[in-house]
Design a protein around this motif. Structure first.
Motif, mmCIF file in Angstrom:
data_model
loop_
_atom_site.group_PDB
_atom_site.id
_atom_site.type_symbol
_atom_site.label_atom_id
_atom_site.label_comp_id
_atom_site.label_asym_id
_atom_site.label_seq_id
_atom_site.Cartn_x
_atom_site.Cartn_y
_atom_site.Cartn_z
ATOM 1 N N LEU A 15 0.829 -1.206 0.000
ATOM 2 C CA LEU A 15 0.000 0.000 0.000
ATOM 3 C C LEU A 15 0.867 1.261 0.000
ATOM 4 O O LEU A 15 0.533 2.246 -0.665
ATOM 5 N N GLU A 16 1.965 1.232 0.729
ATOM 6 C CA GLU A 16 2.871 2.384 0.728
ATOM 7 C C GLU A 16 3.432 2.613 -0.670
ATOM 8 O O GLU A 16 3.546 3.744 -1.133
ATOM 9 N N THR A 19 0.503 3.965 -2.884
ATOM 10 C CA THR A 19 0.072 5.327 -2.550
ATOM 11 C C THR A 19 1.213 6.329 -2.632
ATOM 12 O O THR A 19 0.967 7.537 -2.630
ATOM 13 N N ARG A 21 3.307 6.789 -0.264
ATOM 14 C CA ARG A 21 3.382 7.399 1.063
ATOM 15 C C ARG A 21 4.023 6.451 2.072
ATOM 16 O O ARG A 21 3.359 5.973 2.989
ATOM 17 N N LEU A 25 0.591 6.010 5.672
ATOM 18 C CA LEU A 25 -0.704 5.434 5.294
ATOM 19 C C LEU A 25 -1.865 6.007 6.095
ATOM 20 O O LEU A 25 -2.968 6.141 5.580
ATOM 21 N N VAL A 28 -3.431 8.771 4.349
ATOM 22 C CA VAL A 28 -4.049 8.487 3.059
ATOM 23 C C VAL A 28 -5.301 7.621 3.204
ATOM 24 O O VAL A 28 -6.289 7.838 2.517
ATOM 25 N N LEU A 29 -5.236 6.651 4.087
ATOM 26 C CA LEU A 29 -6.345 5.709 4.242
ATOM 27 C C LEU A 29 -7.357 6.230 5.260
ATOM 28 O O LEU A 29 -7.048 7.083 6.085
ATOM 29 N N TYR A 145 -6.620 -0.204 -4.635
ATOM 30 C CA TYR A 145 -5.412 0.492 -5.082
ATOM 31 C C TYR A 145 -4.706 -0.266 -6.200
ATOM 32 O O TYR A 145 -4.168 0.349 -7.123
#
Length: 196
Positions: A15-16, A19, A21, A25, A28-29, A145
């Motif tokens: 996810l990092e 995104t 980021r 996270l 963002v989340l 994502y």
């Protein structure tokens, strides 16, 4: 089999990456939404998303905390909190038993499952540790994502591969017709407008 911490770390890293980021996270989340789905306090979700660790919670404490969380976050249709009598009715038991459950943190599986199903909570809601629960809740987020990162992924199916293998043998007219058809079926339509 991977342990929950390793699995969560892998999802978090992916996810990092998606995104852009690393370590961010929680910015963002939807931390509140993840908390709502897991029964984990938002501050704990943020710590886990940042790669931190949290003290292990005993099963009875987790169950008790999650029951209280349900009571605080799920509302009746009129917007009011559920009374213990109402939760007991949902669970198919008495108020006294529910009070004992809250005190001991040890429900019967049947009663806990009735509450879980009534509120449409994920399997393991009352018993999964924080890492497991967050890992499970992040799966649809990761899929979303991933889909955004690779919009062609849904087309990578055996049926589309078979179609692609036929392309060299198709006439230019048929290829244009196929491209037009693909454009038509993939254009964004208003919700519910899937008619051809």
């Amino acid at each position: 089999m991977l342990d929950a911490h390793t699995s969560l770390a892998e999802v978090r890293e992916r996810l990092e990456e998606l995104t852009g980021r690393p370590g961010g996270l929680a910015e963002v989340l939807d931390v509140g939404g993840l908390s709502f789905r897991t029964g984990i306090p938002a501050d704990v979700v943020a710590v886990l998303l940042a790669g931190g660790t949290v003290p292990e919670t005993s099963l009875s404490d987790r169950v008790r905390q999650r029951l209280d969380f349900v009571r605080e976050t799920r509302r009746r249709p009129d917007g009011k909190r559920y009374a213990l009598d109402e939760l007991a009715r949902i669970a198919g038991t008495s108020r006294q038993w529910l009070s004992e459950w809250r005190r001991s943190g040890l429900p019967s599986l049947e009663h806990a499952d009735r509450i879980r199903r009534h509120f449409d909570l994920p399997a393991g809601f009352f018993t999964a540790d924080e890492t497991e629960a967050l890992h499970t809740a992040l799966q649809p987020v990761l899929q979303e994502y991933e889909a955004k990162a690779d919009p062609l992924a849904p087309l990578r199916t055996p049926a589309f591969y078979r179609l692609a293998r036929r392309a060299p043998h198709m006439s230019p007219r048929k290829l244009r017709a196929l491209a037009e058809w693909a454009e038509m079926v993939t254009e964004q339509n208003p919700a519910g407008d899937d008619d051809f």
